[in-house]
Motif scaffolding. Structure first.
Motif, PDB file in Angstrom:
ATOM      1  N   ALA A   1      38.152  38.889  46.864  1.00 49.43           N
ATOM      2  CA  ALA A   1      37.796  39.234  45.227  1.00 49.43           C
ATOM      3  C   ALA A   1      37.823  40.949  45.308  1.00 49.43           C
ATOM      4  O   ALA A   1      38.582  41.645  44.467  1.00 49.43           O
ATOM      5  CB  ALA A   1      36.632  38.765  44.472  1.00 49.43           C
ATOM      6  N   VAL A   2      37.490  41.590  46.223  1.00 48.67           N
ATOM      7  CA  VAL A   2      37.283  42.778  46.517  1.00 48.67           C
ATOM      8  C   VAL A   2      38.396  43.449  46.588  1.00 48.67           C
ATOM      9  O   VAL A   2      38.843  44.562  46.124  1.00 48.67           O
ATOM     10  CB  VAL A   2      36.293  43.405  47.504  1.00 48.67           C
ATOM     11  CG1 VAL A   2      36.278  44.837  47.939  1.00 48.67           C
ATOM     12  CG2 VAL A   2      34.925  42.967  47.296  1.00 48.67           C
TER      13      VAL A   2
ATOM     14  N   VAL B   1      43.748  46.157  44.791  1.00 49.75           N
ATOM     15  CA  VAL B   1      45.248  46.092  44.659  1.00 49.75           C
ATOM     16  C   VAL B   1      45.641  46.223  43.100  1.00 49.75           C
ATOM     17  O   VAL B   1      46.441  46.794  42.761  1.00 49.75           O
ATOM     18  CB  VAL B   1      45.655  44.777  45.166  1.00 49.75           C
ATOM     19  CG1 VAL B   1      47.387  44.694  45.000  1.00 49.75           C
ATOM     20  CG2 VAL B   1      45.644  44.954  46.854  1.00 49.75           C
ATOM     21  N   ALA B   2      44.881  45.518  42.214  1.00 46.63           N
ATOM     22  CA  ALA B   2      44.784  45.201  40.870  1.00 46.63           C
ATOM     23  C   ALA B   2      44.965  46.904  40.227  1.00 46.63           C
ATOM     24  O   ALA B   2      45.748  47.026  39.264  1.00 46.63           O
ATOM     25  CB  ALA B   2      44.143  44.341  40.216  1.00 46.63           C
TER      26      ALA B   2
ATOM     27  N   ILE C   1      48.212  48.481  41.111  1.00 48.08           N
ATOM     28  CA  ILE C   1      49.148  47.804  40.153  1.00 48.08           C
ATOM     29  C   ILE C   1      49.332  48.350  38.914  1.00 48.08           C
ATOM     30  O   ILE C   1      50.271  48.721  37.969  1.00 48.08           O
ATOM     31  CB  ILE C   1      49.221  46.160  40.342  1.00 48.08           C
ATOM     32  CG1 ILE C   1      49.309  45.786  41.526  1.00 48.08           C
ATOM     33  CG2 ILE C   1      49.925  45.581  39.088  1.00 48.08           C
ATOM     34  CD1 ILE C   1      49.205  44.322  41.751  1.00 48.08           C
ATOM     35  N   ARG C   2      48.019  48.399  38.260  1.00 49.15           N
ATOM     36  CA  ARG C   2      47.849  48.881  37.108  1.00 49.15           C
ATOM     37  C   ARG C   2      48.184  50.326  36.766  1.00 49.15           C
ATOM     38  O   ARG C   2      49.030  50.711  35.681  1.00 49.15           O
ATOM     39  CB  ARG C   2      46.433  48.829  36.554  1.00 49.15           C
ATOM     40  CG  ARG C   2      46.295  49.244  34.854  1.00 49.15           C
ATOM     41  CD  ARG C   2      44.883  48.885  34.464  1.00 49.15           C
ATOM     42  NE  ARG C   2      44.393  47.183  34.492  1.00 49.15           N
ATOM     43  CZ  ARG C   2      43.526  46.983  35.449  1.00 49.15           C
ATOM     44  NH1 ARG C   2      43.092  47.604  36.333  1.00 49.15           N
ATOM     45  NH2 ARG C   2      43.154  45.703  35.365  1.00 49.15           N
ATOM     46  N   THR C   3      48.030  51.124  37.773  1.00 48.59           N
ATOM     47  CA  THR C   3      48.424  52.453  37.738  1.00 48.59           C
ATOM     48  C   THR C   3      50.094  52.633  37.786  1.00 48.59           C
ATOM     49  O   THR C   3      50.805  53.232  37.049  1.00 48.59           O
ATOM     50  CB  THR C   3      47.978  53.094  38.819  1.00 48.59           C
ATOM     51  OG1 THR C   3      46.508  53.268  38.735  1.00 48.59           O
ATOM     52  CG2 THR C   3      48.392  54.820  39.005  1.00 48.59           C
TER      53      THR C   3
ATOM     54  N   ARG D   1      51.187  37.382  41.385  1.00 49.72           N
ATOM     55  CA  ARG D   1      49.985  36.983  40.835  1.00 49.72           C
ATOM     56  C   ARG D   1      49.204  37.602  40.248  1.00 49.72           C
ATOM     57  O   ARG D   1      48.480  37.427  39.133  1.00 49.72           O
ATOM     58  CB  ARG D   1      49.301  35.968  42.131  1.00 49.72           C
ATOM     59  CG  ARG D   1      48.094  35.535  41.951  1.00 49.72           C
ATOM     60  CD  ARG D   1      47.463  34.780  43.110  1.00 49.72           C
ATOM     61  NE  ARG D   1      47.093  35.611  44.045  1.00 49.72           N
ATOM     62  CZ  ARG D   1      46.197  36.387  44.254  1.00 49.72           C
ATOM     63  NH1 ARG D   1      45.100  36.261  43.075  1.00 49.72           N
ATOM     64  NH2 ARG D   1      45.749  37.173  45.087  1.00 49.72           N
ATOM     65  N   LEU D   2      48.862  38.875  40.844  1.00 50.83           N
ATOM     66  CA  LEU D   2      47.852  39.902  40.191  1.00 50.83           C
ATOM     67  C   LEU D   2      48.308  40.261  38.720  1.00 50.83           C
ATOM     68  O   LEU D   2      47.600  40.282  37.776  1.00 50.83           O
ATOM     69  CB  LEU D   2      47.358  40.938  41.072  1.00 50.83           C
ATOM     70  CG  LEU D   2      46.723  40.487  42.356  1.00 50.83           C
ATOM     71  CD1 LEU D   2      46.419  41.459  43.247  1.00 50.83           C
ATOM     72  CD2 LEU D   2      45.300  39.738  41.903  1.00 50.83           C
ATOM     73  N   MET D   3      49.560  40.537  38.586  1.00 50.57           N
ATOM     74  CA  MET D   3      50.277  41.116  37.326  1.00 50.57           C
ATOM     75  C   MET D   3      50.083  39.715  36.266  1.00 50.57           C
ATOM     76  O   MET D   3      49.885  40.406  35.303  1.00 50.57           O
ATOM     77  CB  MET D   3      51.941  41.368  37.856  1.00 50.57           C
ATOM     78  CG  MET D   3      51.842  42.777  38.472  1.00 50.57           C
ATOM     79  SD  MET D   3      53.506  43.470  38.570  1.00 50.57           S
ATOM     80  CE  MET D   3      53.737  43.789  36.795  1.00 50.57           C
TER      81      MET D   3
END
Length: 409
Positions: free
Chosen positions: A159-160, A165-166, A169-171, A203-205
């Motif tokens: 989770a950390v 990574v998320a 990704i957002r940036t 997956r995270l996106m």
């Protein structure tokens, strides 16, 4: 080798005027210069140059205010202090409403009916830098005490890692203004040294509700019913080039605004996929296509022998256009009648422009559309957009790699 020499950059007047318009529209000089990859002093020089053009073109004195306009208005109604207090209250209420709207909008991609409070807690933790915890808890219908108790539990290593990574990704997705999907976001992260799998990025996106802007179909019109000569198809769908300025592609399209159509002509270098020439106008005459060609010639100064490919439209078959090609030793090539695949890279470019920019906007004026398209072409597409056809690098990086290889040879 002559190809390895770096050419001095040339900026046609149309380019300078669009940069000046961006600054006059309220954007800082430093921001406009950074987007175009230019020094601030150059853009400031263009501002002085544009002011000189304006001053030389208009010698009329400024209008004198009338007596009614010059007289101060008498104060009526609430005092300035009361007005300021009321405005402050309304602004705070408006900020709260906007914040609640943003929280609801972003949470829709995370929360589904029947989800437990842990899903809401996860959303809150991901957005603590954007919104106050208390407001998020109220909007999502969970208690603050429950959130703090949940947040105090130790996270798993997975989770950390996902959270780190998320954030990247957002940036990357935000830097692209929402234009990138998981393949290009994955390329950005890999370019920054982040070792991460493409499936994990996807997956995270999905979990964050992030995706590429969808490209919509659009129609183009080509007037090939004319008496001008038509050139053979020299390109023959061979969409490769050994160096910059060996093959250029040209085409036109249109953008709707509340004032009417804005027409855009573009010249694209096949090797780097860089837009080397462009022009915009409220008409579809041959002068529009010729202006884009002239910009490309002024900026690139290509050697004779370049292949120029377009459709059979009257703008490209017109005498003045063919004359300009001949003057610079260019070989004229045209697609077969009604076959858009003969100019597929150009079609792909316009699909990108429409899908990533135009279809996301509702332009009130042509000037508004011009400014937006200029920033997209020169500030984003040429300098920063990762192209799948280039192996997920930018046109500028493609040219720089070619020049480096030529210098080393």
């Amino acid at each position: 080798m002559a190809e390895s020499k770096r050419q001095r950059r040339v900026f046609p007047d149309a380019f300078k005027l669009e940069a000046v318009a961006a600054v006059r529209g309220g954007r800082p000089v430093s921001v406009v210069a950074a987007e175009l990859g230019l020094p601030d002093r150059l853009v400031r020089g263009w501002l002085r140059w544009a002011e000189g053009r304006t001053a030389a073109g208009s010698g009329a004195p400024a209008p004198t205010p009338t007596q009614e306009q010059a007289a101060p208005a008498r104060r009526v109604g609430p005092s300035p202090a009361d007005q300021a207090a009321e405005i402050g209250r309304l602004r705070r209420e408006l900020d709260r409403v906007r914040m609640e709207r943003d929280i609801l909008g972003k949470s829709r991609a995370h929360l589904r009916p029947g989800d437990g409070p842990e899903v809401s807690y996860g959303f809150i933790r991901e957005h603590v830098a954007e919104f106050p915890i208390q407001i998020m808890c109220e909007v999502l219908g969970v208690s603050r005490s429950g959130y703090y108790e949940w947040a105090s539990r130790p996270e798993s290593a997975r989770a950390v890692g996902d959270r780190a990574v998320a954030a990247e990704i957002r940036t990357a997705h935000a830097d692209s203004r929402g234009r990138y999907g998981s393949p290009r976001v994955h390329a950005v992260l890999r370019g920054h040294g982040r070792r991460v799998g493409r499936k994990r990025v996807a997956r995270l996106m999905r979990g964050m509700g992030l995706s590429a802007r969808r490209k919509r179909r659009f129609r183009r019109t080509t007037d090939s019913a004319h008496a001008y000569p038509v050139a053979p198809n020299l390109l023959a769908r061979d969409f490769t080039a050994s160096a910059p300025d060996r093959v250029w592609l040209a085409d036109l399209t249109y953008i709707w605004t509340a004032e009417g159509w804005l027409y855009l002509a573009v010249v694209l270098d096949l090797f780097s996929r860089r837009v080397v020439g462009w022009a915009m106008a409220d008409h579809l005459g041959h002068e529009l296509a010729l202006a884009a060609l002239d910009m490309a010639i002024a900026r690139q100064r290509p050697a004779p022998g370049l292949t120029h490919h377009s459709d059979r439209g009257v703008q490209f078959a017109a005498r003045e256009y063919r004359k300009r090609l001949k003057q610079h030793g260019m070989l004229c090539s045209m697609s077969r009648k009604g076959d858009c695949w003969d100019n597929a890279p150009m079609e792909s470019f316009y699909a990108t422009l429409k899908g990533e920019l135009v279809e996301q906007r509702d332009y009130l004026t042509r000037d508004e559309a011009r400014a937006d398209i200029f920033q997209f072409l020169e500030g984003w597409y040429n300098r920063r957009r990762l192209h799948s056809a280039l192996g997920y690098i930018t046109p500028e990086q493609k040219i720089a790699a070619f020049q480096a290889a030529a210098s080393a040879a």
